[in-house]
Scaffold this motif. Structure first.
Motif, PDB file in Angstrom:
ATOM      1  N   UNK A 117      89.093  81.422 -38.575  1.00  0.00           N
ATOM      2  CA  UNK A 117      89.581  82.504 -39.426  1.00  0.00           C
ATOM      3  C   UNK A 117      89.110  82.367 -40.860  1.00  0.00           C
ATOM      4  N   UNK A 118      89.080  81.130 -41.352  1.00  0.00           N
ATOM      5  CA  UNK A 118      88.588  80.904 -42.715  1.00  0.00           C
ATOM      6  C   UNK A 118      87.118  81.311 -42.838  1.00  0.00           C
ATOM      7  N   UNK A 119      86.308  80.902 -41.853  1.00  0.00           N
ATOM      8  CA  UNK A 119      84.895  81.238 -41.914  1.00  0.00           C
ATOM      9  C   UNK A 119      84.684  82.748 -41.840  1.00  0.00           C
ATOM     10  N   UNK A 120      85.487  83.430 -41.023  1.00  0.00           N
ATOM     11  CA  UNK A 120      85.373  84.896 -40.949  1.00  0.00           C
ATOM     12  C   UNK A 120      85.773  85.524 -42.273  1.00  0.00           C
ATOM     13  N   UNK A 121      86.855  85.035 -42.867  1.00  0.00           N
ATOM     14  CA  UNK A 121      87.307  85.583 -44.152  1.00  0.00           C
ATOM     15  C   UNK A 121      86.295  85.312 -45.260  1.00  0.00           C
ATOM     16  N   UNK A 122      85.592  84.183 -45.185  1.00  0.00           N
ATOM     17  CA  UNK A 122      84.620  83.813 -46.217  1.00  0.00           C
ATOM     18  C   UNK A 122      83.249  84.470 -45.988  1.00  0.00           C
ATOM     19  N   UNK A 123      83.072  85.144 -44.862  1.00  0.00           N
ATOM     20  CA  UNK A 123      81.745  85.663 -44.501  1.00  0.00           C
ATOM     21  C   UNK A 123      81.186  86.664 -45.503  1.00  0.00           C
ATOM     22  N   UNK A 124      82.054  87.270 -46.303  1.00  0.00           N
ATOM     23  CA  UNK A 124      81.573  88.257 -47.276  1.00  0.00           C
ATOM     24  C   UNK A 124      80.654  87.633 -48.313  1.00  0.00           C
ATOM     25  N   UNK A 125      80.753  86.323 -48.515  1.00  0.00           N
ATOM     26  CA  UNK A 125      79.864  85.669 -49.478  1.00  0.00           C
ATOM     27  C   UNK A 125      78.758  84.858 -48.807  1.00  0.00           C
ATOM     28  N   UNK A 126      78.553  85.089 -47.505  1.00  0.00           N
ATOM     29  CA  UNK A 126      77.502  84.355 -46.798  1.00  0.00           C
ATOM     30  C   UNK A 126      76.125  84.638 -47.382  1.00  0.00           C
ATOM     31  N   UNK A 127      75.777  85.902 -47.522  1.00  0.00           N
ATOM     32  CA  UNK A 127      74.420  86.249 -47.956  1.00  0.00           C
ATOM     33  C   UNK A 127      74.117  85.699 -49.343  1.00  0.00           C
ATOM     34  N   UNK A 128      75.089  85.789 -50.264  1.00  0.00           N
ATOM     35  CA  UNK A 128      74.847  85.285 -51.617  1.00  0.00           C
ATOM     36  C   UNK A 128      74.696  83.764 -51.597  1.00  0.00           C
ATOM     37  N   UNK A 129      75.539  83.084 -50.828  1.00  0.00           N
ATOM     38  CA  UNK A 129      75.467  81.625 -50.744  1.00  0.00           C
ATOM     39  C   UNK A 129      74.169  81.182 -50.077  1.00  0.00           C
ATOM     40  N   UNK A 130      73.829  81.819 -48.981  1.00  0.00           N
ATOM     41  CA  UNK A 130      72.595  81.483 -48.266  1.00  0.00           C
ATOM     42  C   UNK A 130      71.381  81.710 -49.167  1.00  0.00           C
ATOM     43  N   UNK A 131      71.376  82.816 -49.899  1.00  0.00           N
ATOM     44  CA  UNK A 131      70.245  83.106 -50.783  1.00  0.00           C
ATOM     45  C   UNK A 131      70.097  82.092 -51.892  1.00  0.00           C
ATOM     46  N   UNK A 132      71.221  81.666 -52.484  1.00  0.00           N
ATOM     47  CA  UNK A 132      71.164  80.683 -53.575  1.00  0.00           C
ATOM     48  C   UNK A 132      70.656  79.334 -53.063  1.00  0.00           C
ATOM     49  N   UNK A 133      71.127  78.910 -51.896  1.00  0.00           N
ATOM     50  CA  UNK A 133      70.688  77.627 -51.347  1.00  0.00           C
ATOM     51  C   UNK A 133      69.222  77.698 -50.932  1.00  0.00           C
ATOM     52  N   UNK A 134      68.822  78.808 -50.346  1.00  0.00           N
ATOM     53  CA  UNK A 134      67.425  78.971 -49.943  1.00  0.00           C
ATOM     54  C   UNK A 134      66.496  78.911 -51.154  1.00  0.00           C
ATOM     55  N   UNK A 135      66.885  79.567 -52.242  1.00  0.00           N
ATOM     56  CA  UNK A 135      66.064  79.543 -53.458  1.00  0.00           C
ATOM     57  C   UNK A 135      65.967  78.118 -54.016  1.00  0.00           C
ATOM     58  N   UNK A 136      67.073  77.387 -53.962  1.00  0.00           N
ATOM     59  CA  UNK A 136      67.058  76.002 -54.438  1.00  0.00           C
ATOM     60  C   UNK A 136      66.135  75.150 -53.565  1.00  0.00           C
ATOM     61  N   UNK A 137      66.180  75.378 -52.256  1.00  0.00           N
ATOM     62  CA  UNK A 137      65.321  74.609 -51.343  1.00  0.00           C
ATOM     63  C   UNK A 137      63.846  74.884 -51.614  1.00  0.00           C
ATOM     64  N   UNK A 138      63.511  76.105 -51.975  1.00  0.00           N
ATOM     65  CA  UNK A 138      62.111  76.431 -52.268  1.00  0.00           C
ATOM     66  C   UNK A 138      61.626  75.677 -53.501  1.00  0.00           C
ATOM     67  N   UNK A 139      62.532  75.459 -54.468  1.00  0.00           N
ATOM     68  CA  UNK A 139      62.128  74.701 -55.661  1.00  0.00           C
ATOM     69  C   UNK A 139      61.907  73.224 -55.335  1.00  0.00           C
ATOM     70  N   UNK A 140      62.463  72.768 -54.208  1.00  0.00           N
ATOM     71  CA  UNK A 140      62.290  71.369 -53.792  1.00  0.00           C
ATOM     72  C   UNK A 140      61.110  71.197 -52.847  1.00  0.00           C
ATOM     73  N   UNK A 141      60.326  72.248 -52.664  1.00  0.00           N
ATOM     74  CA  UNK A 141      59.108  72.137 -51.863  1.00  0.00           C
ATOM     75  C   UNK A 141      59.204  72.658 -50.453  1.00  0.00           C
ATOM     76  N   UNK A 142      60.314  73.281 -50.089  1.00  0.00           N
ATOM     77  CA  UNK A 142      60.453  73.804 -48.734  1.00  0.00           C
ATOM     78  C   UNK A 142      59.675  75.107 -48.589  1.00  0.00           C
ATOM     79  N   UNK A 143      59.137  75.348 -47.381  1.00  0.00           N
ATOM     80  CA  UNK A 143      58.546  76.652 -47.131  1.00  0.00           C
ATOM     81  C   UNK A 143      59.663  77.598 -46.690  1.00  0.00           C
ATOM     82  N   UNK A 144      59.322  78.845 -46.381  1.00  0.00           N
ATOM     83  CA  UNK A 144      60.344  79.855 -46.102  1.00  0.00           C
ATOM     84  C   UNK A 144      61.207  79.472 -44.905  1.00  0.00           C
ATOM     85  N   UNK A 145      60.576  78.981 -43.815  1.00  0.00           N
ATOM     86  CA  UNK A 145      61.345  78.631 -42.621  1.00  0.00           C
ATOM     87  C   UNK A 145      62.245  77.429 -42.882  1.00  0.00           C
TER      88      UNK A 145
END
Length: 617
Positions: A420-448
């Motif tokens: 239930x917590x994860x479902x309630x928090x899902x509204x911020x999934x895209x923003x959180x995923x995008x921020x972490x993905x951008x940080x990973x790219x600065x550390x040398x990760x490719x898109x996948x």
């Protein structure tokens, strides 16, 4: 659902001088005799007719189906007509399940009562008002004709292309998460809705109910305490592995909602606690994930999980020397590959009657084995691998068993609230995923690699924290992020080319007098200027198999094409039919000239060029 109001007159003819009656707003027989020209056979103009057995002592009346006048089902309708195809009619009855009925059965009313009986007083009242008959009953044949009429009005329906959705967490039309719990839908704000009341572009279909997520507020500290209790109980290879495992479980609570779904592969020696760890994941996910599977086939998975968006847990996914079992694992890996992204894996198969059948499943998978099987690059990039070492030694085994039992009890207690917590928090999934993905790219990760890391770590962040992610939390995630990126480096696309080159160098060539030498042995003997038994001229032997040593270009040249001698070295592999060329080109430095290359004084061919340095790296 809003139904259609059907208007028109009901035409009938007396049978043997006795009245045939259908209870309703007006007597159709009186209407017919009052205006006989309306029912003259010459003016019927091809109307569909149906013989309906009346509830009046067995008398039969013949009626024009298009002239039946039904009650208005606008306020309530317990059935959803979807359409028709090839003499079959598709509906969602009160049970919510997807049903297919033949025209013959509906015209005769066979099986129609079973669609409605036991579905509640409101449904019974609707049937009596729509298809009224004597003795306060309703006519199942008229109901069958109504279903045909409504489905015909909807048009052709193709089940293989329809967006049918069963148990799982899905992305709804507005981009939010919605949990399908078999007989109801649960929204992130805690609201619930019956399947038939939900109107969307997709079609929710009923299934056996599962425990719904509990939206009772769960403090982030509860999840953190559980993670803290899990860490010392297993022999994690790195300190970040427990966080990665917990992040996968948290993300798995969202089923098919994330656009990219990462799979988890846990391996370790016998006695390392792999099976207990996957059981803990099953305990925390509850019946949303179902039971842990330890023997499965691709067909079994896609049929049992058809139109579902939920995690899949498979224990003992061991490599096997048996070719039959190896092929079975390959087909399951192919299914998992399709489950990981976008709309999931949609698979079409043909039935014995030449009609098509389609399956779709999506969601993350968790598999375990003692020795992990070799994953092809396209599969490896979808998996995160965790290795378990021996269980930590302890001075008090009894207390360790108590601690383990306590972790399982805690997981069972918070399972529904955790989901239930994860479902309630899902509204911020895209923003959180995008921020972490951008940080990973600065550390040398490719898109996948960035997407894979972000899926795991976004789950971890949503489970442990409230509110939008900030720079401080991103810094705390850097250690597991680097571990995930390093793990993903093994799945770089270039490894596909490496595999193709390794196959070439290990290919065995049959020489004179029954002698066999590999391509690699001959190539390196030429470079080292060392004699090799059975090979007088290494360059000439290689040339006979479509491989040319170009000293002036410092590269090997392989002939391209489906039927060349070099192509035969890749027979019965995934690089057959000339596809080895595209695989080799994934290696940095390998090129395919646009025109033919002179490989000998009087010989020119289309080739792919592999630099010498690629052979030694």
């Amino acid at each position: 659902m809003e139904g259609r109001k059907k208007t028109g007159s009901f035409a009938g003819q007396a049978n043997g001088g006795e009245d045939s009656k259908i209870v309703g707003q007006r007597d159709p027989i009186v209407e017919a005799f009052a205006n006989p020209t309306r029912v003259a056979p010459s003016e019927a103009d091809g109307n569909l007719t149906s013989s309906i057995q009346q509830d009046t002592g067995g008398d039969v009346g013949t009626f024009h189906a298009r002239d039946i006048k039904y009650a208005d089902p606008v306020e309530f309708c317990p059935i959803i007509p979807l359409g028709h195809s090839g003499g079959h009619y598709f509906i969602i009855p009160p049970s919510g399940q997807f049903r297919k009925l033949t025209a013959e059965a509906l015209e005769a009313g066979r099986g129609v009562r079973s669609l409605f009986l036991g579905s509640g007083t409101k449904t019974e009242e609707w049937c009596r008002s729509m298809f009224s008959a004597q003795n306060n009953d309703w006519c199942h044949k008229r109901a069958g004709l109504w279903i045909i009429e409504q489905c015909n009005a909807k048009g052709v329906f193709e089940p293989g292309r329809a967006d049918l959705r069963s148990i799982g967490v899905w992305c709804d039309d507005a981009g939010g998460a919605i949990a399908h719990c078999g007989d109801s839908l649960v929204f992130p704000d805690g609201q619930t809705q019956a399947l038939l009341e939900h109107h969307a572009k997709y079609i929710p279909i009923g299934a056996g109910p599962i425990t719904p997520p509990d939206l009772t507020p769960m403090l982030p500290g509860e999840a953190a305490n559980l993670l803290h209790s899990i860490r010392p109980l297993w022999g994690w290879k790195t300190p970040e592995d427990a966080d990665i495992w917990f992040g996968w479980v948290a993300a798995a609570c969202l089923g098919g909602f994330p656009d990219w779904r990462t799979h988890l592969y846990v391996h370790g020696s016998r006695g390392s606690g792999k099976s207990k760890l996957i059981e803990l994941a099953a305990c925390l996910l509850g019946d949303f994930a179902g039971e842990v599977i330890n023997d499965a086939t691709e067909a079994g998975i896609r049929q049992s999980r058809d139109n579902q968006a939920r995690p899949l847990l498979m224990d003992e996914f061991e490599p096997d020397d048996n070719p039959r079992n190896a092929s079975r694992q390959d087909s399951m890996l192919a299914l998992l590959r399709r489950m990981s992204g976008g709309a999931g894996g949609r698979i079409s198969r043909g039935r014995s009657d030449h009609s098509p059948v389609s399956f779709r499943t999506l969601g993350p998978a968790y598999v375990t084995s003692i020795n992990h099987i070799h994953l092809e690059p396209q599969d490896r990039s979808r998996f995160v691998l965790l290795e378990l070492r021996a269980l930590p030694s302890c001075q008090d085994p009894t207390q360790a068993a108590v601690d383990l039992s306590g972790v399982f009890e805690m997981s069972r207690e918070i399972s529904a609230r955790f989901r239930g917590r994860m479902l309630a928090q899902s509204s911020r999934w895209n923003q959180t995923h995008g921020a972490i993905s951008a940080k990973a790219r600065t550390l040398g990760a490719d898109a996948r690699q960035a997407d894979t890391a972000a899926t795991i770590l976004a789950g971890l962040d949503l489970a442990l924290f409230d509110g939008e992610i900030d720079d401080l939390r991103l810094e705390d995630l850097e250690a597991p992020m680097r571990a995930l990126i390093a793990d993903g480096k093994e799945s770089e696309e270039m490894s596909e080319g490496r595999d193709a080159l390794d196959h070439l160098l290990s290919a065995s060539l049959s020489l004179d007098h029954g002698i066999n030498r590999t391509v690699g042995e001959i190539v390196f003997a030429h470079f080292d200027q060392e004699p090799i038994t059975g090979v007088e001229d290494p360059v000439a032997v290689l040339r006979r198999h479509g491989i040319y040593v170009l000293e002036n270009r410092e590269c090997l040249a392989l002939r391209t094409g489906k039927t060349t001698t070099s192509a035969k070295l890749y027979d019965k592999t995934k690089w057959s039919n000339g596809s080895y060329v595209s695989a080799l080109k994934k290696i940095d430095g390998v090129i395919q000239p646009s025109s033919g290359v002179r490989v000998a004084p009087h010989e020119q061919h289309r080739v792919v060029l592999v630099p010498f340095e690629c052979l030694f790296s």
